[in-house]
Design an enzyme around this catalytic site. Structure first.
Site, PDB file in Angstrom:
ATOM      1  N   ALA A   1       4.318   4.389   2.905  1.00 23.87           N
ATOM      2  CA  ALA A   1       3.951   3.137   2.256  1.00 23.87           C
ATOM      3  C   ALA A   1       4.242   1.984   3.214  1.00 23.87           C
ATOM      4  CB  ALA A   1       4.715   2.948   0.951  1.00 23.87           C
ATOM      5  N   LYS A   2       3.775   0.804   2.874  1.00 23.43           N
ATOM      6  CA  LYS A   2       4.073  -0.375   3.681  1.00 23.43           C
ATOM      7  C   LYS A   2       3.842  -1.627   2.851  1.00 23.43           C
ATOM      8  CE  LYS A   2       5.407  -1.103   7.989  1.00 23.43           C
ATOM      9  NZ  LYS A   2       6.406  -0.276   8.700  1.00 23.43           N
ATOM     10  N   GLY A   3       4.636  -2.649   3.148  1.00 23.11           N
ATOM     11  CA  GLY A   3       4.437  -3.952   2.540  1.00 23.11           C
ATOM     12  C   GLY A   3       4.184  -4.989   3.607  1.00 23.11           C
TER      13      GLY A   3
ATOM     14  N   ASP B   1      11.080  -4.900   8.929  1.00 19.44           N
ATOM     15  CA  ASP B   1       9.967  -4.630   9.824  1.00 19.44           C
ATOM     16  C   ASP B   1       9.706  -5.924  10.571  1.00 19.44           C
ATOM     17  OD1 ASP B   1       6.742  -4.142  10.328  1.00 19.44           O
ATOM     18  OD2 ASP B   1       7.848  -2.267  10.211  1.00 19.44           O
TER      19      ASP B   1
ATOM     20  N   VAL C   1       0.855  -1.187   0.000  1.00 18.74           N
ATOM     21  CA  VAL C   1       0.000   0.000   0.000  1.00 18.74           C
ATOM     22  C   VAL C   1       0.890   1.236   0.000  1.00 18.74           C
ATOM     23  CG1 VAL C   1      -1.750   1.337   1.226  1.00 18.74           C
ATOM     24  CG2 VAL C   1      -1.886  -1.159   1.206  1.00 18.74           C
TER      25      VAL C   1
END
Length: 392
Positions: free
Chosen positions: A74-76, A111, A23
């Site tokens: 953003a992030k995965g 992360d 996202v």
């Protein structure tokens, strides 16, 4: 902030059927920043919330006089147990599938469930130059900047890499600011930490070195408790790559208790530093702490935070508290600091003193929670960033 992200991508691994998500909440100068997590049960909604949080963290560190210009958020996320034998293959295939985004607009890194070394190895196998290569076109001198960051990652401080310390230092400094403002003595203040990975371990180290007493730490095997204080350095030295402590390192006074015992331990400070959604309406009533510092992303659910506030418990929100790992990367890469531990620690401490102090001042002035105050600061800064650099 718009509740609708700029870009959402869902992915299914053709080998295992595992699901992954990306996202991009917002772009600044065409680039967004945010780590990649791997855990069983990771969802698209979770990743979207984390991406929105990254937009906030970036905005909160905006300094018009600095070389580092905040990026978008953003992030995965990958729905897979990082301990699974198939996890590394899933990670490589996810990065290969996301390669167009990583090359152009998404800078990522470790992360929950992943270390930076593992991400770097998988990124190379996926054909990427770097997990942060999208930011390279924004650098004045790419070669010098990349060497500076590589040199910083090579630094160790008392057996732990600098990159694994800066985030926890930010959490610890947030706690110290809150204690100082409340007139609470550091000596004798008790701390319970959930998670002994990168963030939780570093937080425990810096709080112990500041004179606080770490009385409990939790990992996947349970909670280790000692009311007289744990030997934090010994526990750090006994961790594996996933933050699990070898129980052979425990001292005679250390007790082994269930995994959720960290929540109700007699302590003034609670540090959830592992999973999201750890504290909900059903278990918040067990908490006796006065402060909760969100070292993890989204560990306290809104309904729990409301109930905690009614009982006088202050939640120091993740968008401020755990923002320094990300900021340190960019301070170093853009050249605001050199590859130097003391410079890094000084910058983290000064930034968190200003951020946390400003947030608590705003909360007191507005009569709101620290989280609402942080969101208000973000709402003021985002238009300023957009006016200077555009909306994308």
């Amino acid at each position: 902030m718009s509740p609708t992200p700029l870009l959402s991508v869902d992915w299914t691994d053709h080998v295992t059927g595992r699901r992954g998500h990306l996202v991009v909440d917002r772009l600044v100068r065409g680039v967004a920043s945010g780590g990649l997590r791997m855990r069983e049960g990771c969802t698209a909604a979770e990743v979207a919330g984390l991406a929105r949080g990254m937009t906030m963290k970036e905005a909160l560190h905006y300094d018009p006089a600095a070389r580092y210009v905040p990026l978008g958020g953003a992030k995965g996320g990958i729905d897979c147990d990082p301990r699974s034998p198939e996890a590394y293959g899933v990670l490589v295939r996810y990065l290969r599938a996301m390669r167009p985004y990583i090359e152009r607009c998404w800078t990522t890194g470790e992360d929950l469930g992943l270390t930076q070394d593992l991400v770097d190895r998988a990124a190379a196998e996926a054909g990427l130059v770097s997990s942060v290569q999208a930011v390279y076109p924004l650098l004045d001198d790419e070669a010098t900047a990349r060497k500076r960051l590589a040199d910083a990652f090579a630094i160790e401080v008392d057996g732990i890499g600098l990159d694994a310390l800066v985030g926890g230092l930010g959490v610890a400094e947030s706690v110290l600011v809150a204690l100082d403002r409340a007139g609470r003595e550091r000596a004798g203040t008790r701390v319970s930490v959930q998670g002994m990975g990168t963030m939780g371990g570093a937080t425990a180290r810096f709080l112990a070195r500041a004179g606080l007493r770490v009385v409990a730490v939790a990992d996947v095997r349970g909670t280790i408790v000692n009311p007289d204080g744990l030997d934090v350095e010994a526990l750090l030295a006994a961790r594996d790559d996933h933050g699990t402590v070898d129980r052979a390192a425990l001292r005679p006074g250390d007790r082994k208790e269930p995994r959720d015992a960290w929540l109700a331990v007699d302590a003034e400070v609670l540090v959830p530093a592992a999973v999201s959604y750890a504290i909900g309406a059903g278990n918040q009533e067990r908490i006796t702490a006065r402060w909760i510092a969100e070292a993890a992303n989204m560990p306290v659910l809104p309904e729990a935070e409301e109930a905690l506030a009614a009982r006088g418990v202050t939640v120091l929100p993740d968008v401020v508290v755990n923002s320094c790992t990300n900021a340190w990367w960019w301070w170093t890469l853009f050249g605001d600091i050199e590859a130097d531990a003391e410079q890094a620690f000084d910058r983290v401490r000064r930034s968190m003193r200003e951020l946390v102090g400003g947030m608590l001042d705003r909360a007191a002035t507005d009569g709101t929670s620290p989280r609402a105050a942080a969101h208000a600061l973000v709402a003021e800064r985002l238009p300023v960033i957009a006016e200077r650099y555009g909306w994308y």
